[in-house]
Design a protein around this motif. Sequence first.
Motif: not given
Length: 312
Positions: A279-302
């Motif tokens: 409906g044009g608004r943010v209803a939920r945000t799930v914040v994943f802070a596990d470092p393995r999540v960043g690795e799975a998405f190919g995100l640089p650590a820094r």
Amino acid sequence: MDFEPYRGELVAYCYRMLGSFHEAEDLVQETMLRAWKARDRYDATRASVRTWLYRIATNACLTALEGRARRPLPSGLGAPGEDIGAPLTPALDVPWLEPFPDARHDAEARADLRLALVAALQVLPPRQRAVLVLREVLQFTAAEVADQLGTTAAAVNSALQRARGAVAEVGGADEVTEPGDPEVRAVVQRYVSAFEAADVPALVRLLTDDAVLEMPPVPLWYRGSRAYGRFLDRVFALRGTGWRMTVLTANGQPALAAYAPEPDGGHRLHSLQVVTVTGGRVARTVVFADPRVGEAFGLPARTDGDGFRPER
């Protein structure tokens, strides 16, 4: 016999079953190995290669799930928190639900990978979970699913009805607008701009009144735009301002790679935030802070300075 064209959809299937992207990739590799070893026994008159592979993958998933606890999100474990200043202590003994990196595998039916549905699937017994995904998402016939599970079509239809009811009860069937929708993109970009500016009032204006914020592996979660905003005030007070965000997709939903400021001027990966826009608004945000999540998405650590901006 080439099994590779099926890898992406099999990973998505095993992810729906297991709630873990890492385990799904491992089980699909096991499925491919089993299929290769048994290729001489494959009977093309009985089932297509795709159906045969799903039978192997289903058996592998059911075996892996024996005696396992379900993979939840914090909101599936108890009531929302009331103390905004509560300690952010990770519960590392909980096998948390993981996000699915869309860019890693070409899988159809992205809407059926959304976090709310995958979380709802985890409350089902494993065989009901398999029936629901195989019938509703992958469109196998009742007879095909019965053959894959070694049961009858009548038993499959009965299990499907029970699974539908259970998922509806926990709210896994909610509609989620696609991330490519122009309105969704505009909302996400406004959220990014407000977050990078540490403009909490502007962030709160983008939220639904009962917006949910949760942060696995921290078991705390909050409901309501007021609590959401107060928690963001705490985040900026603790971690500083000047964050940088990059828009990705996860589970067929918008996702934000959030980089917190470092004292030397660079930015360090803090979390991957999966956003639900309705409906044009943010209803939920799930914040994943596990470092393995960043690795799975190919995100640089820094990152250094403001230079990191992967393709959106």
